[in-house]
Design a protein around this motif. Structure first.
Motif, PDB file in Angstrom:
ATOM      1  N   ASN A 242       0.872  -1.173   0.000  1.00 57.41           N
ATOM      2  CA  ASN A 242       0.000   0.000   0.000  1.00 57.41           C
ATOM      3  C   ASN A 242       0.910   1.223   0.000  1.00 57.41           C
ATOM      4  O   ASN A 242       1.637   1.466   0.968  1.00 57.41           O
ATOM      5  N   LEU A 243       0.876   1.999  -1.061  1.00 57.97           N
ATOM      6  CA  LEU A 243       1.771   3.143  -1.198  1.00 57.97           C
ATOM      7  C   LEU A 243       1.562   4.168  -0.084  1.00 57.97           C
ATOM      8  O   LEU A 243       2.539   4.743   0.415  1.00 57.97           O
ATOM      9  N   ASP A 244       0.340   4.400   0.334  1.00 55.85           N
ATOM     10  CA  ASP A 244       0.087   5.345   1.433  1.00 55.85           C
ATOM     11  C   ASP A 244       0.761   4.871   2.719  1.00 55.85           C
ATOM     12  O   ASP A 244       1.410   5.653   3.421  1.00 55.85           O
ATOM     13  N   THR A 245       0.619   3.597   3.041  1.00 54.06           N
ATOM     14  CA  THR A 245       1.241   3.032   4.240  1.00 54.06           C
ATOM     15  C   THR A 245       2.756   3.141   4.166  1.00 54.06           C
ATOM     16  O   THR A 245       3.415   3.526   5.136  1.00 54.06           O
ATOM     17  N   GLU A 246       3.307   2.806   3.001  1.00 55.58           N
ATOM     18  CA  GLU A 246       4.764   2.858   2.839  1.00 55.58           C
ATOM     19  C   GLU A 246       5.284   4.285   2.937  1.00 55.58           C
ATOM     20  O   GLU A 246       6.332   4.531   3.549  1.00 55.58           O
ATOM     21  N   THR A 247       4.561   5.242   2.371  1.00 54.12           N
ATOM     22  CA  THR A 247       4.982   6.640   2.419  1.00 54.12           C
ATOM     23  C   THR A 247       4.987   7.152   3.852  1.00 54.12           C
ATOM     24  O   THR A 247       5.957   7.779   4.296  1.00 54.12           O
ATOM     25  N   LEU A 248       3.923   6.885   4.593  1.00 53.40           N
ATOM     26  CA  LEU A 248       3.858   7.319   5.993  1.00 53.40           C
ATOM     27  C   LEU A 248       4.918   6.629   6.841  1.00 53.40           C
ATOM     28  O   LEU A 248       5.561   7.262   7.691  1.00 53.40           O
ATOM     29  N   SER A 249       5.121   5.358   6.597  1.00 51.89           N
ATOM     30  CA  SER A 249       6.147   4.622   7.333  1.00 51.89           C
ATOM     31  C   SER A 249       7.536   5.177   7.037  1.00 51.89           C
ATOM     32  O   SER A 249       8.380   5.284   7.930  1.00 51.89           O
ATOM     33  N   ASN A 250       7.768   5.552   5.787  1.00 52.35           N
ATOM     34  CA  ASN A 250       9.063   6.113   5.424  1.00 52.35           C
ATOM     35  C   ASN A 250       9.293   7.449   6.129  1.00 52.35           C
ATOM     36  O   ASN A 250      10.387   7.695   6.647  1.00 52.35           O
ATOM     37  N   ILE A 251       8.295   8.303   6.165  1.00 53.99           N
ATOM     38  CA  ILE A 251       8.432   9.599   6.839  1.00 53.99           C
ATOM     39  C   ILE A 251       8.734   9.387   8.321  1.00 53.99           C
ATOM     40  O   ILE A 251       9.652   9.989   8.881  1.00 53.99           O
ATOM     41  N   ASP A 252       7.986   8.505   8.960  1.00 54.05           N
ATOM     42  CA  ASP A 252       8.197   8.194  10.368  1.00 54.05           C
ATOM     43  C   ASP A 252       9.603   7.644  10.605  1.00 54.05           C
ATOM     44  O   ASP A 252      10.289   8.041  11.550  1.00 54.05           O
ATOM     45  N   THR A 253      10.037   6.758   9.737  1.00 57.91           N
ATOM     46  CA  THR A 253      11.350   6.132   9.878  1.00 57.91           C
ATOM     47  C   THR A 253      12.471   7.151   9.711  1.00 57.91           C
ATOM     48  O   THR A 253      13.436   7.154  10.479  1.00 57.91           O
ATOM     49  N   VAL A 254      12.350   8.022   8.732  1.00 57.55           N
ATOM     50  CA  VAL A 254      13.371   9.059   8.513  1.00 57.55           C
ATOM     51  C   VAL A 254      13.477   9.967   9.736  1.00 57.55           C
ATOM     52  O   VAL A 254      14.592  10.276  10.199  1.00 57.55           O
ATOM     53  N   LEU A 255      12.351  10.381  10.281  1.00 58.33           N
ATOM     54  CA  LEU A 255      12.374  11.254  11.461  1.00 58.33           C
ATOM     55  C   LEU A 255      12.985  10.550  12.672  1.00 58.33           C
ATOM     56  O   LEU A 255      13.790  11.139  13.400  1.00 58.33           O
TER      57      LEU A 255
END
Length: 115
Positions: free
Chosen positions: A77-90
């Motif tokens: 799910n691209l939305d899930t992956e995008t949010l997870s990536n933002i969280d992970t980067v922070l």
């Protein structure tokens, strides 16, 4: 030099977060691959237990996502992956800064002790 529970935990967090970023990249790269199952990297609970036990050392694990699949068997799910990536980067930036700050404090203390 940085062999403390805090340093071990921060280092372990960086390792887990780096592995999570690779898994997210793999997931996004395979978003249209039939039958591909998204990967999830888990380490926070193991890290918490390691800190509580006094070691701070924990190994991340990679599991397949249990998200529902599309008709082609893919569950990225691209939305899930995008949010997870933002969280992970922070989180990665925070842990990196914390470890850097700890190293700077030790360096400063050594400099003051030798003066």
């Amino acid at each position: 030099m940085l062999d403390s529970v805090t340093a071990n935990a921060l280092s372990g967090a960086l390792d887990g977060l780096a592995l999570r970023q690779r898994a997210i990249a793999d997931n996004i790269a395979n978003i249209n691959t039939p039958g591909y199952q998204a990967q999830r990297v888990l380490f926070e609970d193991a890290l918490r237990r390691a800190v509580e036990s006094g070691s701070g050392v924990a190994q991340p694990t990679v599991e397949r996502s249990l998200e529902p699949t599309r008709l082609n068997g893919n569950n990225v799910n691209l939305d899930t992956e995008t949010l997870s990536n933002i969280d992970t980067v922070l989180r990665f930036q925070f842990a990196s800064q914390a470890l850097s700050g700890q190293a700077a404090s030790i360096t400063k203390a050594i400099g003051q002790a030798s003066a």
